[in-house]
Write a protein that holds these residues in place. Structure first.
Motif, PDB file in Angstrom:
ATOM      1  N   PHE A 196      13.412  50.993 -23.250  1.00 51.53           N
ATOM      2  CA  PHE A 196      13.449  52.249 -23.996  1.00 51.53           C
ATOM      3  C   PHE A 196      14.357  52.109 -25.216  1.00 51.53           C
ATOM      4  O   PHE A 196      15.492  51.625 -25.108  1.00 51.53           O
ATOM      5  N   VAL A 197      13.884  52.555 -26.368  1.00 57.42           N
ATOM      6  CA  VAL A 197      14.703  52.586 -27.570  1.00 57.42           C
ATOM      7  C   VAL A 197      15.215  54.008 -27.779  1.00 57.42           C
ATOM      8  O   VAL A 197      16.361  54.213 -28.139  1.00 57.42           O
ATOM      9  N   VAL A 226      14.534  58.232 -26.232  1.00 54.93           N
ATOM     10  CA  VAL A 226      13.821  59.277 -25.505  1.00 54.93           C
ATOM     11  C   VAL A 226      14.378  60.595 -26.018  1.00 54.93           C
ATOM     12  O   VAL A 226      15.589  60.783 -26.035  1.00 54.93           O
ATOM     13  N   VAL A 278      17.032  66.168 -23.567  1.00 54.92           N
ATOM     14  CA  VAL A 278      17.532  64.832 -23.235  1.00 54.92           C
ATOM     15  C   VAL A 278      17.325  63.997 -24.485  1.00 54.92           C
ATOM     16  O   VAL A 278      16.222  63.961 -25.024  1.00 54.92           O
ATOM     17  N   GLN A 279      18.388  63.392 -24.981  1.00 50.84           N
ATOM     18  CA  GLN A 279      18.273  62.503 -26.150  1.00 50.84           C
ATOM     19  C   GLN A 279      19.017  61.224 -25.851  1.00 50.84           C
ATOM     20  O   GLN A 279      20.247  61.213 -25.854  1.00 50.84           O
ATOM     21  N   GLY A 280      18.271  60.165 -25.588  1.00 47.62           N
ATOM     22  CA  GLY A 280      18.927  58.902 -25.241  1.00 47.62           C
ATOM     23  C   GLY A 280      18.546  57.823 -26.222  1.00 47.62           C
ATOM     24  O   GLY A 280      17.369  57.531 -26.406  1.00 47.62           O
ATOM     25  N   THR A 281      19.532  57.230 -26.859  1.00 46.85           N
ATOM     26  CA  THR A 281      19.304  56.261 -27.926  1.00 46.85           C
ATOM     27  C   THR A 281      19.941  54.924 -27.605  1.00 46.85           C
ATOM     28  O   THR A 281      21.142  54.859 -27.329  1.00 46.85           O
ATOM     29  N   ALA A 282      19.137  53.876 -27.669  1.00 51.63           N
ATOM     30  CA  ALA A 282      19.698  52.525 -27.531  1.00 51.63           C
ATOM     31  C   ALA A 282      20.342  52.130 -28.850  1.00 51.63           C
ATOM     32  O   ALA A 282      19.681  52.153 -29.884  1.00 51.63           O
ATOM     33  N   GLY A 341      22.129  49.149 -29.153  1.00 54.87           N
ATOM     34  CA  GLY A 341      21.922  47.717 -29.276  1.00 54.87           C
ATOM     35  C   GLY A 341      20.646  47.334 -28.536  1.00 54.87           C
ATOM     36  O   GLY A 341      19.548  47.507 -29.051  1.00 54.87           O
ATOM     37  N   GLU A 342      20.800  46.837 -27.309  1.00 56.16           N
ATOM     38  CA  GLU A 342      19.631  46.498 -26.502  1.00 56.16           C
ATOM     39  C   GLU A 342      18.950  47.762 -26.001  1.00 56.16           C
ATOM     40  O   GLU A 342      19.579  48.799 -25.845  1.00 56.16           O
ATOM     41  N   SER A 343      17.660  47.660 -25.724  1.00 56.65           N
ATOM     42  CA  SER A 343      16.954  48.792 -25.125  1.00 56.65           C
ATOM     43  C   SER A 343      17.416  48.962 -23.680  1.00 56.65           C
ATOM     44  O   SER A 343      18.067  48.088 -23.113  1.00 56.65           O
ATOM     45  N   TYR A 344      17.122  50.117 -23.102  1.00 59.12           N
ATOM     46  CA  TYR A 344      17.566  50.374 -21.726  1.00 59.12           C
ATOM     47  C   TYR A 344      16.369  50.517 -20.804  1.00 59.12           C
ATOM     48  O   TYR A 344      15.261  50.841 -21.238  1.00 59.12           O
ATOM     49  N   ARG A 350      14.300  51.845 -17.272  1.00 59.20           N
ATOM     50  CA  ARG A 350      14.051  53.095 -16.557  1.00 59.20           C
ATOM     51  C   ARG A 350      15.139  53.329 -15.507  1.00 59.20           C
ATOM     52  O   ARG A 350      15.586  54.469 -15.307  1.00 59.20           O
ATOM     53  N   LEU A 376      18.181  54.610 -17.213  1.00 55.24           N
ATOM     54  CA  LEU A 376      17.916  55.997 -17.595  1.00 55.24           C
ATOM     55  C   LEU A 376      18.185  56.915 -16.406  1.00 55.24           C
ATOM     56  O   LEU A 376      18.856  57.952 -16.514  1.00 55.24           O
TER      57      LEU A 376
END
Lengths: 240, 240, 240, 240, 240, 240
Positions: C199-200, C202, D202-206, D208-211, D213, D216
């Motif tokens: 995920f980048v 959400v 919900v606002q989740g931002t990578a 550096g690396e992606s995350y 599930r 999350l």
């Protein structure tokens, strides 16, 4: 037929007063009848970034009107936070016209800022501005030539430029429209020419009906004649 | 002689595609060779404040370029926080040209907003815009006439308008300059005419040397011919 | 149940057209159904001031909509004199997403400007923009690698990114909302993922009622599936 | 492991001080550790134009930071002449969050302006703002209910909302990041929930690396726990 | 001792020319030595929104300088897109001063806009502006009284106001500083008084060392004397 | 006679709290009764361009008010896109006042930015700002002196400055006006003095009737007394 009683080919009284204000290198009050514009030419060493290092100069212009130069008050552009489209269009026109008068290579890396500020408007402010500003420009070029530190050896002036408006008013081509004519004209055309008789810019706009090729030709002839008169007045002012 | 190999009196391939996007009342993609402009006409009920209660309509235009419509990227005007002088000048020109096509009284108190957005530029974007926008305008006028609630009984279209650029390139008058020619031309002239052969606007600017009356005439003749071709293409597109 | 007749897990037809305009190093027209966005990637040598001398590159994005991309005309942001909050939010999102695709050290001191301009909007413009822009970005990176003067030895592309919207519409989780669904959805979520399944970003917003953890999970599963399809289409476009 | 010595699931000390300034209908100082925000709720009769005559109210928010709320001074947005993209994004988020707390029909045609001004920043200013502003909002709603002239008969409050940040820091999910953690986190996620346990945003931002599930899910669980604690503190403040 | 050779209590030659331009209801050129300001007073029916329905009028002022009014060219405020702090401060001062001259109830719901535009600056532009603008204001008030449709029965003029600068220059109090003195003065004070000898505004600023109560008194005495002279000149101009 | 019950020569309770926020080199909360202002002093190496290479420092100030610092909410200046004339006037005044406290040569090429942000307003915000900011300034100067890398050897502080408002309220001279008095006062005067008893700035404005020389003297005497008290409080705060 004309509200002012002028003949179709008759210009208003034009006056060109040099050294109108004391700070600028060139400062002219130009009057086309009741249209009065202060034109100053300010000299700066150096050129804008996009020209640096090319060994050439720059001439640029700005235009403004005092809020009550007109019959009803216009908002002050500085207070509104931007120059209107009409203002930008006019100052771009003035700048292009004056650059046609100057050899940028001979000017060296120096800049001349022209300011045309209308203190009283009665039609034809842009053509009066160009005609007066060219005289202020010459004074500024002479200032530069006399101060050796600018490094300008040859006169950068290629030729004078002058401008006049013509139009179709009550179906007739007329020269040098004042405000009464301008606001009622079917077509309004601004013509800028060099003192050698070449065209620098022609802008002719139909306000109501479109105009014919024949009308275009009539207007151009009036303009050529008017500009000859203006060039004579410019020369006289510079000689005076 | 021309970089593209065209004859001096030869236009680029012109294409007019109607219904290019789906939301606008009029939507045209116009192509003059590699110059591509999306022209939309949007209908709104009512008129701007300065016209309220006069029983007439209004047509106005805005112009923009995608940042990478050109060979190097230009700053986005929305990001810079203002439209440049060139943009304002062009959109004022487009608006004036299209107003010449419409009988404002017949339009009633309705407004048409024209948007000309250049997605690829190769010279002549303002003339392509006017030529394409006039077709979008006709579609919008037809939309208004078909919806009785706008109260428009008689066709507000007075005549079509179209525009083309001409210029002096390597001392020759040429028709419909592309970017290579435009950036090297001595003189650049935009001509807007009605389908009846009247002039709406002529704007001719000397970029380097001034131009003569004879050159002016040569350019005008090329323009008259080019505009006739454009009017034929407009009619074909509207018939299609 | 869906206005378009699609299944809940069915995307609109997606098309990715490379080399859409001729000047940009990467130029893509991306279509998610009736949503159409021109994505260009422009290469410049050098980096913004805050990165100078750190031996790394930069990728940034801007977003715009033609005024009549939507069913009613929106004011032109350049004319209003500023980009709205929604625009700034979207272009920041696009920029962050694309930076996740690039190894800035390998890019060297070069900058890529992404422009996403919506020419027709029907929901999902930001996710279409990201998906299309990533393809334009790859073309720009290939351009940089082929021109040795940029000094880029290793492919700066870490992975592809793609984006899709999901939402709760009439109490059901659905994939790739069009405008009709979007404007009526209880929850709207944009998901950006890498081609490796990470995920980048959400962003899920309840427009009306709040949503439950179970609904969040359902939406994420649809998004993961949709993005897999998009990655396949991106690969096909780049291979084509 | 955390710079502050906190456990991964441990929030900073949170303080909510009501009636912090004297003029506003609701005025709260909220502190999440060293992050301090003044949240005021201002009541006005009437609604913005786009809502007039629909019998419903409006809640909107603005966000600002004192120039030296941060470790180095930021330019004052009022002096720069515009709010930055980050500011606009945050105030749009705060507004959406608080609108989820209010039944606009019950509010009637009244407007509540929320101002969140950060006087000291140490990470998590947007989540602290939402949490504190919701308390100020309740005070403003009570003010409106007590003054009969507003015509509000039923409590417009649907539910409280609160917000917290979570993230992946050194590969671990952690709750309520302070500045040291935030600036080094791989992923940063802001979660806004209702007091009933529903998700508002919900606002989740990578970064550096992606995350994944799984990550999350871990972050969401921490957020759910933290928000429960915040809701307890909000209730206590309102009871106090 | 003074660069100009004037005595410490000697003003420059002051000239007040009425009817300087033709459109404004009041138009004055005021000269304090080489400082030259065009002051116009423009009459409009109605008042700004914040005064509507209160049966009283309004007087407000704007101030500007032509770019080359000074020894080096200043950027045009309209081009820079905002009025500077100095400009705003001065025009607020002029407006306050002139409102002290007018009985707003007697003026009725009419507005007078004062524009003070400096065409040549040599120190004291704000005090010259106030002194000249008050004469233009009287002409505008007379215009209003003569046109019965404004409904003004009693003269709204309460008293004249005039202004002068004083300062500490080379340790001596001096009257009416020109640019050479102003730029070297230790203290600069602007004094605005009514023709009845009351103070409207005193603004005294130490540029270098602070000033003593005794120095303050000396400056005030010079100012009182200078303003008496200015009031005599205003009366003469209005009688002329 | 005064709404607050104070004697004519009685100041409100003044509190000066140092180290109010943690990031700034100087941070003071100053309270004049219910007027509360956060004053921070931020140190930066280097000076603005117009001072580069002259071996001297710079002190400048900005002023703001939280939107709901006042009894009704004011628009946020950052959202309106510009600082109002009143704000610019006040911050210019604060900057001038504080520069009077500092020997710029001794400060070396370092800059101190003062921010005065009003969190609650009840009259006299500009005088409270100056009085509090001078204490923050001293803390910043001490910070600079202790960090040898700034290269400041001698204390740049020349003297303290403090400010107070006085006015004519119900025909009596009164000290330190609160909002109720200020909004009803006939004359409002702000006085800034050094701790040595010299005047830095006097600004006295008649809001209604003009004031006499005798009234001016009365006000100045109250101001001198008030500022003595403020200087004592400043010294105490710095000693504390």
């Amino acid at each position: 037929m004309r509200p002012s009683g002028r003949r179709v080919d008759q210009m208003r009284t034009v006056r060109i007063t040099r050294n109108y204000t004391k700070h600028a290198e060139g400062s002219v009050l130009v009057e086309f009848g009741d249209t009065k514009v202060i034109c100053t030419a300010s000299v700066t060493r150096g050129v804008p970034r996009f020209l640096k290092g090319q060994g050439q100069g720059w001439v640029t212009a700005e235009y403004g009107m005092l809020p009550r130069a007109t019959s009803t008050r216009n908002d002050r552009e500085a207070a509104r936070g931007k120059q209107g489209g009409r203002t930008l269009e006019i100052q771009r026109l003035i700048g292009r016209a004056l650059r046609a008068a100057v050899d940028m290579k001979k000017l060296g890396e120096n800049t001349i800022n022209i300011d045309c500020d209308v203190i009283q408007a009665d039609g034809g402010t842009r053509t009066a501005s160009i005609t007066g500003a060219c005289v202020a420009l010459v004074d500024a070029l002479n200032f530069i030539r006399q101060d050796k530190s600018f490094g300008v050896k040859h006169d950068p002036l290629k030729q004078m430029v002058a401008a006049v408006s013509v139009g179709i008013y009550k179906d007739k081509a007329v020269l040098d429209l004042d405000y009464d004519e301008d606001s009622a004209a079917e077509t309004d055309m601004n013509v800028i020419m060099t003192s050698n008789g070449g065209f620098v810019e022609v802008q002719g706009t139909a306000e109501g009906e479109s105009y014919s090729r024949a009308q275009l030709n009539e207007m151009l002839e009036l303009a050529e004649q008017g500009i000859k008169e203006l060039c004579t007045l410019q020369r006289a002012a510079l000689a005076g």
